[in-house]
Scaffold this motif. Structure first.
Motif, PDB file in Angstrom:
ATOM      1  N   GLN A   5      37.480  40.407  53.765  1.00  0.00           N
ATOM      2  CA  GLN A   5      36.568  39.416  53.190  1.00  0.00           C
ATOM      3  C   GLN A   5      36.403  39.621  51.679  1.00  0.00           C
ATOM      4  OE1 GLN A   5      35.531  36.982  55.288  1.00  0.00           O
ATOM      5  NE2 GLN A   5      36.788  38.131  56.757  1.00  0.00           N
ATOM      6  N   HIS A   6      37.017  40.687  51.157  1.00  0.00           N
ATOM      7  CA  HIS A   6      36.875  41.000  49.735  1.00  0.00           C
ATOM      8  C   HIS A   6      37.483  39.883  48.880  1.00  0.00           C
ATOM      9  CE1 HIS A   6      36.699  43.357  46.069  1.00  0.00           C
ATOM     10  NE2 HIS A   6      37.986  43.190  45.884  1.00  0.00           N
ATOM     11  N   GLU A   7      36.683  39.340  47.988  1.00  0.00           N
ATOM     12  CA  GLU A   7      37.137  38.245  47.119  1.00  0.00           C
ATOM     13  C   GLU A   7      37.746  38.815  45.836  1.00  0.00           C
ATOM     14  OE1 GLU A   7      35.356  34.407  44.620  1.00  0.00           O
ATOM     15  OE2 GLU A   7      34.060  35.562  45.973  1.00  0.00           O
ATOM     16  N   LEU A   8      39.005  38.447  45.574  1.00  0.00           N
ATOM     17  CA  LEU A   8      39.644  38.894  44.340  1.00  0.00           C
ATOM     18  C   LEU A   8      39.079  38.119  43.162  1.00  0.00           C
ATOM     19  CD1 LEU A   8      43.395  39.221  45.419  1.00  0.00           C
ATOM     20  CD2 LEU A   8      41.610  40.956  45.417  1.00  0.00           C
ATOM     21  N   ARG A   9      38.721  38.852  42.105  1.00  0.00           N
ATOM     22  CA  ARG A   9      38.133  38.203  40.923  1.00  0.00           C
ATOM     23  C   ARG A   9      38.881  38.704  39.695  1.00  0.00           C
ATOM     24  NH1 ARG A   9      31.644  38.544  41.283  1.00  0.00           N
ATOM     25  NH2 ARG A   9      31.900  37.091  39.560  1.00  0.00           N
ATOM     26  N   ALA A  10      39.611  37.807  39.056  1.00  0.00           N
ATOM     27  CA  ALA A  10      40.341  38.175  37.840  1.00  0.00           C
ATOM     28  C   ALA A  10      39.374  38.285  36.665  1.00  0.00           C
ATOM     29  CB  ALA A  10      41.415  37.136  37.538  1.00  0.00           C
ATOM     30  N   ILE A  11      39.723  39.125  35.695  1.00  0.00           N
ATOM     31  CA  ILE A  11      38.949  39.210  34.457  1.00  0.00           C
ATOM     32  C   ILE A  11      39.418  38.083  33.543  1.00  0.00           C
ATOM     33  CG2 ILE A  11      38.343  40.647  32.481  1.00  0.00           C
ATOM     34  CD1 ILE A  11      39.049  43.092  34.161  1.00  0.00           C
ATOM     35  N   GLY A  12      38.535  37.188  33.198  1.00  0.00           N
ATOM     36  CA  GLY A  12      38.915  36.054  32.361  1.00  0.00           C
ATOM     37  C   GLY A  12      39.186  36.460  30.923  1.00  0.00           C
ATOM     38  N   GLY A  13      39.911  35.607  30.198  1.00  0.00           N
ATOM     39  CA  GLY A  13      40.154  35.843  28.786  1.00  0.00           C
ATOM     40  C   GLY A  13      41.220  36.886  28.521  1.00  0.00           C
ATOM     41  N   LEU A  14      41.314  37.289  27.251  1.00  0.00           N
ATOM     42  CA  LEU A  14      42.327  38.237  26.798  1.00  0.00           C
ATOM     43  C   LEU A  14      41.675  39.351  25.987  1.00  0.00           C
ATOM     44  CD1 LEU A  14      45.019  35.692  25.559  1.00  0.00           C
ATOM     45  CD2 LEU A  14      45.149  37.082  27.641  1.00  0.00           C
ATOM     46  N   GLY A  31      35.551  44.973  37.054  1.00  0.00           N
ATOM     47  CA  GLY A  31      36.509  43.871  37.064  1.00  0.00           C
ATOM     48  C   GLY A  31      37.892  44.320  37.506  1.00  0.00           C
ATOM     49  N   LEU A  32      38.313  45.505  37.075  1.00  0.00           N
ATOM     50  CA  LEU A  32      39.613  46.036  37.505  1.00  0.00           C
ATOM     51  C   LEU A  32      39.623  46.279  39.012  1.00  0.00           C
ATOM     52  CD1 LEU A  32      40.362  48.648  34.673  1.00  0.00           C
ATOM     53  CD2 LEU A  32      41.387  46.389  34.950  1.00  0.00           C
ATOM     54  N   ILE A  33      38.553  46.877  39.526  1.00  0.00           N
ATOM     55  CA  ILE A  33      38.472  47.156  40.962  1.00  0.00           C
ATOM     56  C   ILE A  33      38.456  45.856  41.767  1.00  0.00           C
ATOM     57  CG2 ILE A  33      37.108  48.238  42.785  1.00  0.00           C
ATOM     58  CD1 ILE A  33      38.360  50.231  40.842  1.00  0.00           C
ATOM     59  N   ASP A  34      37.725  44.859  41.269  1.00  0.00           N
ATOM     60  CA  ASP A  34      37.610  43.580  41.986  1.00  0.00           C
ATOM     61  C   ASP A  34      38.909  42.777  41.981  1.00  0.00           C
ATOM     62  OD1 ASP A  34      35.035  43.950  42.794  1.00  0.00           O
ATOM     63  OD2 ASP A  34      34.123  42.725  41.205  1.00  0.00           O
ATOM     64  N   SER A  35      39.844  43.146  41.106  1.00  0.00           N
ATOM     65  CA  SER A  35      41.081  42.363  40.977  1.00  0.00           C
ATOM     66  C   SER A  35      42.201  42.864  41.878  1.00  0.00           C
ATOM     67  CB  SER A  35      41.553  42.367  39.522  1.00  0.00           C
ATOM     68  OG  SER A  35      41.997  43.664  39.145  1.00  0.00           O
ATOM     69  N   ILE A  36      41.955  43.935  42.657  1.00  0.00           N
ATOM     70  CA  ILE A  36      43.008  44.452  43.532  1.00  0.00           C
ATOM     71  C   ILE A  36      42.640  44.186  44.991  1.00  0.00           C
ATOM     72  CG2 ILE A  36      43.818  46.216  41.937  1.00  0.00           C
ATOM     73  CD1 ILE A  36      42.167  48.268  43.445  1.00  0.00           C
TER      74      ILE A  36
END
Length: 343
Positions: free
Chosen positions: A281-290, A269-274
């Protein structure tokens, strides 16, 4: 804890032992809401001349782990409740308070993230650096000042001779951080802990500070623990990475493998958020919640409420650490599948 370890044992420690080894470290804080587990079974090793990055969100236990290693956890309300911190194979948690004080700075030193609040505003920067040599080395005023000035020049403070008599507020954020690095290195420690050393600095100054730390590490062959939440910093300087989530390390990996093939959903999730410059074409995906409250950690895997791969097993049981390659280990029931890209 009974004191059965002495500085003599540390001075005569075996040379084949790892520089620093943290085994099953536990730290708790007593709060109004109950007992908060601030560090829960942390394990890692730091070798001479190598950099371990401890990566995670705020509140994950990174800084408390560093404070426990340094012996500066406020007691009360905090307390180290278990584990070992082995320096050359000697458990420094068993040292007396006086013995711990003697190895701080001499053996293990720390750069704190807020340089302004870490420096005394009522004394000049030169006086504060030279005090280390006067108190810990027994040097006279002139010799201590000469050594302090040499350190200021080594960390590239411009016009060091003129700035020697300036107060902390007269320095920029980047220059204050260089002063903190000089103070941390004054007594030539074997292990340097840098807690968010580039926080609140602009990108250019961040790069300068990281380059300085790397140069000094190579020059002195120190082990470096770099505490950060910045993946860019990790990619720049780390050899290995310990990813922390909810006061536990959930993944150990070489920096190459962490970015190429993470094996824990949180790391993924950390890698996907940068953003990535090499893949438009890389889609940014935030980690939901807290992140969870430390006084009310979830049952099972603490990451399961935010994990897109969570199954019933994750709610019921806490995963043990499993190796997925020679360079990686993860606390996830599906670590191999995440590593292989099958989930």
């Amino acid at each position: 804890m009974t004191t059965n370890t002495t500085l003599f044992e540390l001075e005569n420690a075996p040379t084949n032992a790892p520089l620093l080894q943290v085994n099953d470290l536990h730290v708790e804080f007593t709060t109004r809401e109950g007992v908060a587990r601030a560090v829960n079974g942390v394990n890692f090793t730091v070798e001479l001349g190598k950099t371990l990055a401890v990566l995670g969100e705020s509140g994950s236990g990174k800084s408390v782990t560093a404070q426990a290693i340094m012996g500066i956890v406020d007691d009360p309300p905090g307390k180290v409740t278990g584990g070992e911190v082995l320096l050359h194979g000697v458990d420094i948690l068993k040292l007396s308070d006086e013995e711990r004080r003697l190895i701080r700075g001499e053996r293990i030193a720390m750069i704190f993230q807020d340089a302004l609040s870490s420096l005394n505003p009522t004394f000049t920067v030169g006086w504060q650096i030279s005090e280390l040599f006067r108190v810990r080395r027994g040097q006279g005023k002139k010799e201590a000042q000469a050594n302090a000035l040499e350190l200021m020049e080594r960390v590239s403070i411009p016009a060091a001779k003129e700035r020697f008599h300036n107060y902390p507020h007269e320095f920029s954020g980047g220059m204050r951080q260089r002063v903190m690095i000089a103070m941390a290195l004054a007594l030539e420690p074997e292990v340097l802990i840098a807690d968010e050393p580039t926080t609140a600095l602009d990108v250019t100054v961040q790069a300068q500070i990281l380059d300085l730390l790397q140069d000094l590490q190579k020059e002195r062959n120190m082990g470096l623990i770099l505490i950060t939440h910045d993946l860019g910093v990790v990619a720049e300087v780390a050899d290995r990475v310990a990813v922390m989530y909810a006061v536990r390390i959930v993944e150990h990996a070489s920096v190459r493998y962490l970015f190429a093939r993470p094996d824990h959903p949180y790391s993924l999730g950390l890698i996907d958020s940068i953003p990535r410059l090499d893949d438009t074409q890389h889609e940014l995906r935030a980690i939901g919640g807290l992140p969870p409250s430390l006084t009310r950690l979830p049952t099972g895997c603490a990451f399961h409420p935010r994990c897109r791969f969570a199954a019933d097993l994750c709610l019921e049981s806490t995963p043990d650490e499993v190796k997925v390659s020679a360079d990686q280990a993860s606390r996830c029931f599906f670590a191999q599948e995440v590593f292989d890209g099958r989930r």
